[in-house]
Scaffold this active site. Structure first.
Site, PDB file in Angstrom:
ATOM      1  CG  ASN A 111      -2.142   0.858   1.051  1.00 18.08           C
ATOM      2  OD1 ASN A 111      -2.320   1.496   0.017  1.00 18.08           O
ATOM      3  ND2 ASN A 111      -3.002   0.888   2.063  1.00 18.08           N
TER       4      ASN A 111
ATOM      5  CG  HIS B 125     -12.182  -3.194  10.161  1.00 20.41           C
ATOM      6  ND1 HIS B 125     -11.185  -2.338   9.783  1.00 20.41           N
ATOM      7  CD2 HIS B 125     -11.584  -4.390  10.356  1.00 20.41           C
ATOM      8  CE1 HIS B 125     -10.046  -2.993   9.735  1.00 20.41           C
ATOM      9  NE2 HIS B 125     -10.259  -4.245  10.069  1.00 20.41           N
TER      10      HIS B 125
ATOM     11  NE  ARG C 135      -9.889  -2.317  13.192  1.00 15.74           N
ATOM     12  CZ  ARG C 135      -8.942  -1.670  12.500  1.00 15.74           C
ATOM     13  NH1 ARG C 135      -7.743  -2.215  12.332  1.00 15.74           N
ATOM     14  NH2 ARG C 135      -9.202  -0.514  11.962  1.00 15.74           N
TER      15      ARG C 135
ATOM     16  CE1 TYR D 127      -5.684   2.422  10.683  1.00 17.69           C
ATOM     17  CE2 TYR D 127      -6.483   1.731  12.847  1.00 17.69           C
ATOM     18  CZ  TYR D 127      -6.108   1.433  11.548  1.00 17.69           C
ATOM     19  OH  TYR D 127      -6.195   0.136  11.113  1.00 17.69           O
TER      20      TYR D 127
ATOM     21  CG  ASP E  35      -4.935  -1.571  14.606  1.00 20.20           C
ATOM     22  OD1 ASP E  35      -3.888  -1.355  15.242  1.00 20.20           O
ATOM     23  OD2 ASP E  35      -4.963  -1.787  13.370  1.00 20.20           O
TER      24      ASP E  35
ATOM     25  CG  HIS F 219      -2.643   1.968  12.894  1.00 24.47           C
ATOM     26  ND1 HIS F 219      -1.920   2.771  12.067  1.00 24.47           N
ATOM     27  CD2 HIS F 219      -3.108   0.966  12.111  1.00 24.47           C
ATOM     28  CE1 HIS F 219      -1.956   2.299  10.843  1.00 24.47           C
ATOM     29  NE2 HIS F 219      -2.663   1.193  10.834  1.00 24.47           N
TER      30      HIS F 219
ATOM     31  CD  GLU G 195      -4.364  -5.010  14.471  1.00 32.86           C
ATOM     32  OE1 GLU G 195      -5.457  -5.593  14.665  1.00 32.86           O
ATOM     33  OE2 GLU G 195      -4.045  -4.521  13.385  1.00 32.86           O
TER      34      GLU G 195
ATOM     35  CD  GLU H 250      -1.355  -3.706  10.423  1.00 31.30           C
ATOM     36  OE1 GLU H 250      -2.371  -4.303  10.812  1.00 31.30           O
ATOM     37  OE2 GLU H 250      -1.355  -2.521  10.094  1.00 31.30           O
TER      38      GLU H 250
ATOM     39  NE  ARG I 113      -3.844  -8.497  13.154  1.00 33.20           N
ATOM     40  CZ  ARG I 113      -3.831  -7.621  12.147  1.00 33.20           C
ATOM     41  NH1 ARG I 113      -2.889  -6.698  12.082  1.00 33.20           N
ATOM     42  NH2 ARG I 113      -4.761  -7.658  11.226  1.00 33.20           N
TER      43      ARG I 113
ATOM     44  CG  HIS J 277      -2.762  -6.895   7.566  1.00 34.12           C
ATOM     45  ND1 HIS J 277      -1.833  -6.252   6.790  1.00 34.12           N
ATOM     46  CD2 HIS J 277      -3.714  -5.983   7.851  1.00 34.12           C
ATOM     47  CE1 HIS J 277      -2.214  -4.995   6.622  1.00 34.12           C
ATOM     48  NE2 HIS J 277      -3.344  -4.799   7.264  1.00 34.12           N
TER      49      HIS J 277
ATOM     50  CG  ASP K 255      -3.692  -2.531   2.603  1.00 36.97           C
ATOM     51  OD1 ASP K 255      -4.628  -2.413   3.404  1.00 36.97           O
ATOM     52  OD2 ASP K 255      -2.534  -2.783   2.945  1.00 36.97           O
TER      53      ASP K 255
ATOM     54  CD  GLU L 165      -7.636  -6.517   9.310  1.00 39.86           C
ATOM     55  OE1 GLU L 165      -6.437  -6.823   9.129  1.00 39.86           O
ATOM     56  OE2 GLU L 165      -8.024  -5.358   9.500  1.00 39.86           O
TER      57      GLU L 165
ATOM     58  CD1 TRP M 285      -2.048   7.916  10.134  1.00 38.62           C
ATOM     59  CD2 TRP M 285      -1.563   5.950   9.173  1.00 38.62           C
ATOM     60  NE1 TRP M 285      -3.219   7.391   9.629  1.00 38.62           N
ATOM     61  CE2 TRP M 285      -2.944   6.194   9.038  1.00 38.62           C
ATOM     62  CE3 TRP M 285      -1.010   4.764   8.653  1.00 38.62           C
ATOM     63  CZ2 TRP M 285      -3.795   5.298   8.397  1.00 38.62           C
ATOM     64  CZ3 TRP M 285      -1.843   3.890   8.015  1.00 38.62           C
ATOM     65  CH2 TRP M 285      -3.243   4.152   7.893  1.00 38.62           C
TER      66      TRP M 285
HETATM   67  C1  GCO Z   1      -5.385  -3.304   9.899  1.00 35.54           C
HETATM   68  C2  GCO Z   1      -4.384  -2.325   9.460  1.00 35.54           C
HETATM   69  C3  GCO Z   1      -4.754  -1.473   8.298  1.00 35.54           C
HETATM   70  C4  GCO Z   1      -3.512  -0.726   7.832  1.00 35.54           C
HETATM   71  C5  GCO Z   1      -3.437  -0.773   6.345  1.00 35.54           C
HETATM   72  C6  GCO Z   1      -2.189  -0.096   5.828  1.00 35.54           C
HETATM   73  O1  GCO Z   1      -5.274  -3.734  11.031  1.00 35.54           O
HETATM   74  O2  GCO Z   1      -6.230  -3.656   9.112  1.00 35.54           O
HETATM   75  O3  GCO Z   1      -3.812  -1.624  10.532  1.00 35.54           O
HETATM   76  O4  GCO Z   1      -5.834  -0.629   8.575  1.00 35.54           O
HETATM   77  O5  GCO Z   1      -3.509   0.584   8.270  1.00 35.54           O
HETATM   78  O6  GCO Z   1      -3.481  -2.101   5.945  1.00 35.54           O
HETATM   79  O7  GCO Z   1      -2.058  -0.314   4.461  1.00 35.54           O
HETATM   80 MG    MG Z   2      -3.685  -3.047  12.135  1.00 33.74          MG
END
Ligand code: GCO
Ligand code: MG
Length: 402
Positions: free
Chosen positions: A37, A122, A147, A159, A210, A212, A236, A262, A283, A312, A316, A339, A402
């Site tokens: 991605n 999600h 989630r 996010y 998550d 993140h 996560e 991920e 993951r 994951h 993407d 996921e 991020w």
């Molecule tokens: C998740 C991930 C995604 C990522 C994305 C980045 O847990 O699904 O954190 O939301 O941000 O895959 O390309």
């Molecule tokens: Mg994630």
């Protein structure tokens, strides 16, 4: 059975995907996902310029030898670009092997270990009442695991909360958009969200969240402790995982299970986390971690240390990656969760597939190989569009994760 052609197909049916299609002298084809991605063209170039020329004439049945050739042969080991490219080749060769054998890939991996692959969706929304409605929507669809992400009051955007509820896609602009973050506000708000969700849905729905990569270990420990009454299935990516020993600190303070991985590319990225039992779910997925062959090594190591899989499956990762992941999920003893963010109709039309959702599970289907393909003429209708993941700043303007 020699490889006679290998095509790199870049398409954007709503978001960018990179797919490798390998063709053998017998006319059998196999597909592999190579999507990274925001950095798609780097992998396309790696494949076109450095990998495809070495594949032509190679014996398509030698999956492990080809993996070793590409991994050792690069000299510059690991990294997301290299490992995504290797993953695409490996996945396509497993697809071919399945088709030649007349068996779905999960049968080649040892056969099924379970009836179906439990997936999580999600639920995301601005406010707590809205997110409760989103969780209810997933429960109504039959999901057993959800989630939960909400906006953080006082921050302009957060996010995990998108405009389109079912198809969240963070890569939204050619030049990265800038988001604002406050850990203090997030840590106050998040336990309140889960208190409300548990209260509404009772003790049995699996709940995930998550973070993140945004916290420090002691902040993650605080969050884990505060979430303990709500019994999450996992928290996560509480912290960025470059410093694996940082997870020891989280572990000392909380029984909230931790899921990470991920962004990992190889077994070496999670070796310490797994062998020290610092996490509960790893993951990694097929495209990020060198394909089916290498992902299985990671999950085998994890199985020895009470760590389960939690691959994951954001949008993407293309339907090709999703199909491949499901064959792995079905056949390993230590599967945890998968996921599953649904792809758009346009994406599903470009990637016809046999996997399907029923009663909270995904099933890879019984077609020989992976049970997924790319419709090249449909793909050609959607040219590449530059799109980057956002960046993040603290409220005082400092760069953050991020
Ligand atoms: C998740 C991930 C995604 C990522 C994305 C980045 O847990 O699904 O954190 O939301 O941000 O895959 O390309
Ligand atoms: Mg994630």
């Amino acid at each position: 059975m020699r490889i006679v052609d290998a095509r790199v197909i870049v398409t954007c049916p709503g978001r960018n995907f990179v797919t490798l299609k390998i063709v053998t002298s017998d006319g059998v084809t196999g597909v592999g996902d190579a999507t990274l991605n925001g950095r798609e063209l780097a992998v396309a170039s790696y494949l076109n310029d450095h990998v495809v020329p070495t594949l032509i004439g190679r014996d398509a049945s030698r999956i492990e030898d080809t993996w070793q050739y590409l991994y050792r042969g690069a000299y510059w080991r690991r990294g997301p670009v290299t490992m995504s490219a290797i993953a695409a080749v490996d996945t396509a060769l497993w697809d071919i092997k399945g088709k030649v054998a007349g068996l779905p890939v999960y049968q080649l991996l040892g056969g099924r270990c379970r009836d179906g692959v439990t997936v999580y969706g999600h639920a995301n929304a601005e406010t707590v009442p809205e997110v409760l409605a989103e969780v209810a929507r997933y429960v109504d669809l039959g999901y057993r695991a959800v989630r939960v992400q909400t906006a953080v009051p006082g921050l302009p955007a957060t996010y995990g909360v998108g405009k389109d509820r079912m198809f969240y896609e963070p890569a939204d602009a050619a030049i990265p958009t800038e988001a604002t973050w406050s850990t203090e506000r997030y840590l106050v708000h998040t336990p309140q969200v889960f208190a409300a969700v548990r209260d509404e849905f009772g003790p049995h729905l699996k709940l995930l969240h998550d973070a993140h990569h945004r916290l420090t270990p002691i902040e993650a420990a605080r969050l884990g402790k505060d979430l303990e009454p709500y019994r999450l299935t996992w928290l996560e990516d509480p912290v960025p995982a470059e410093l694996q020993e940082g997870f020891r600190l989280i572990r000392r303070h909380t029984t909230t299970p931790i899921a990470v991985g991920e962004v990992f590319n190889t077994i070496f990225d999670c070796q310490q986390l797994i062998t020290e039992q610092l996490i509960d779910y790893v993951r990694t997925t097929v495209v990020r971690a060198g394909g089916i062959s290498h992902l299985r090594r990671i999950f085998d190591l994890a199985a020895l240390h009470h760590v389960r899989s939690g691959s994951h499956g954001a949008t993407d990762l293309s339907p090709v990656c999703m199909a491949a992941a499901l064959h792995v999920d079905l056949s390993i003893p230590n599967f945890g969760l998968q996921e599953y963010m649904r792809h758009t109709e346009a994406t599903d039309a470009v990637f016809p597939h046999s996997y399907h959702f029923a009663d909270g599970y995904l099933h890879p289907g019984e077609e020989p190989g992976l049970g997924v393909d790319i419709d090249e003429s449909a793909a050609a209708r959607y040219p590449y569009q530059p799109a980057s993941l956002p960046v993040n700043r603290l409220t005082d303007g400092s760069m953050h994760n991020w």
